[in-house]
Design an enzyme around this catalytic site. Structure first.
Site, short mmCIF file in Angstrom:
data_model
loop_
_atom_site.label_atom_id
_atom_site.label_comp_id
_atom_site.label_asym_id
_atom_site.label_seq_id
_atom_site.Cartn_x
_atom_site.Cartn_y
_atom_site.Cartn_z
N PRO A 1 18.99 0.55 -23.07
CA PRO A 1 18.91 2.01 -23.22
C PRO A 1 17.81 2.63 -22.37
O PRO A 1 17.74 3.84 -22.23
CB PRO A 1 18.64 2.21 -24.72
CG PRO A 1 18.38 0.88 -25.29
CD PRO A 1 18.79 -0.17 -24.32
N GLU B 1 15.56 -7.39 -30.30
CA GLU B 1 14.84 -6.13 -30.05
C GLU B 1 14.73 -5.82 -28.57
O GLU B 1 14.47 -4.70 -28.17
CB GLU B 1 13.42 -6.22 -30.64
CG GLU B 1 13.40 -6.29 -32.15
CD GLU B 1 14.00 -5.04 -32.79
OE1 GLU B 1 13.42 -3.96 -32.61
OE2 GLU B 1 15.04 -5.16 -33.45
N ARG C 1 38.37 -0.28 -12.23
CA ARG C 1 39.48 0.62 -11.97
C ARG C 1 39.32 1.40 -10.67
O ARG C 1 40.27 2.02 -10.20
CB ARG C 1 39.77 1.54 -13.16
CG ARG C 1 38.66 2.48 -13.51
CD ARG C 1 38.94 3.20 -14.82
NE ARG C 1 40.05 4.15 -14.74
CZ ARG C 1 40.02 5.30 -14.08
NH1 ARG C 1 38.95 5.67 -13.42
NH2 ARG C 1 41.07 6.09 -14.10
N ASP D 1 40.56 11.84 -11.44
CA ASP D 1 39.87 11.61 -12.70
C ASP D 1 38.85 12.68 -13.02
O ASP D 1 38.19 13.19 -12.12
CB ASP D 1 39.02 10.33 -12.63
CG ASP D 1 39.84 9.09 -12.74
OD1 ASP D 1 40.99 9.19 -13.17
OD2 ASP D 1 39.30 8.02 -12.39
N1 ADE Z 1 21.83 -1.88 -25.15
C1 ADE Z 1 21.63 -1.23 -26.31
N2 ADE Z 1 21.90 0.08 -26.19
C2 ADE Z 1 22.31 0.27 -24.89
C3 ADE Z 1 22.71 1.41 -24.13
N3 ADE Z 1 22.78 2.63 -24.66
N4 ADE Z 1 23.04 1.23 -22.83
C4 ADE Z 1 22.96 0.00 -22.28
N5 ADE Z 1 22.58 -1.09 -22.94
C5 ADE Z 1 22.24 -0.97 -24.24
#
Ligand code: ADE
Length: 247
Positions: A88, A115, A153, A168
């Site tokens: 994230p 984590e 794709r 797209d």
């Molecule tokens: N791992 C956990 N959450 C994630 C996300 N939003 N994007 C990429 N990998 C992740």
């Protein structure tokens, strides 16, 4: 294009990859998926892949040794292709990142669990970090599948229709126009007459206007970077002065 995925949950990949259009693409040699279990690169009795964080605190951290060993034994040291960490904290995965990756012959995707990763994986093994959005999942497996799907794709020949990816949503910087198929009337709801007219120039104009209208209404932020013609701008200005975004 070859995708090497490094994960602690290798079993989640085949069900999707084998049930989709991607399976056909793989059978035709357009894409290749290699899924590697990080646990296979541990050497202790318990096949340990995580450990407690230095400095204390909750949660477990992925150990560096099995991850480095897995990636380097498959791809060499240093690895011969980009190694992308799914996290994230990465840069946002968008259609233009998908297009950027689709031009490469090979990428590796590294999926985290627990984590997080030991920071040395991020600093000394990964060459890029991608996030699929501002929310936190339990691991990088679903994000890796999303990257594989969106990138595959775009590879010529993967979609049955050679123009399939061109219109797209997002490819042109606009949301896509609405689609209809038979029947021409369903529960009293009619397909727009213009689509039945056979007039290709009118249909193209209608589709462009629908894409512009829809983008203005739902994702006005995208208009700032979309490639717009003089005619597009006039149409948008008219919608805005008429106070009509349409639906
Ligand atoms: N791992 C956990 N959450 C994630 C996300 N939003 N994007 C990429 N990998 C992740």
């Amino acid at each position: 294009m070859r995708f090497d995925v490094f994960t602690l949950l290798p079993e989640v990949f085949p069900p999707y990859l084998q049930a989709s259009i991607l399976q056909k693409a793989a059978a035709r040699g357009l894409v290749e998926f290699r899924i590697h279990n990080i646990r296979d690169y541990t050497h202790d009795k318990h096949h340990t892949t995580d450990d407690m964080p230095y400095g204390g605190g909750g949660g477990m951290v992925m150990k560096p040794e099995p991850v480095f060993e897995a990636v380097e034994s498959v791809l060499g040291a240093p690895p011969a292709c980009p190694v992308i960490l799914l996290t994230p904290q990465g840069r946002l995965f968008t259609q233009s990142v998908a297009a950027e990756l689709a031009a490469l012959p090979q990428i590796a995707l590294l999926c985290g669990r627990y984590e997080g990763f030991d920071e040395r994986i991020r600093e000394h093994l990964a060459t890029d970090e991608l996030s699929i959005g501002d929310y936190v999942l339990t691991g990088g497996e679903l994000p890796a599948l999303i990257v594989i799907d969106a990138v595959s794709r775009l590879i010529p020949g993967v979609l049955g229709d050679p123009t399939g990816a061109e219109d797209d949503s997002h490819a042109s910087g606009l949301l896509e126009y609405p689609h209809y198929t038979r029947p021409p009337e369903f529960r009293g709801w009619r397909v727009p007459d213009v689509l039945l007219s056979g007039d290709h120039a009118r249909i193209a104009r209608w589709r462009r206007e629908q894409a512009l209208r829809r983008t203005l209404l739902r994702r006005p932020d995208m208009l700032a970077t979309a490639a717009l013609s003089q005619e597009d701008r006039k149409f948008l200005a008219r919608l805005e002065t008429d106070g009509e975004g349409g639906r």
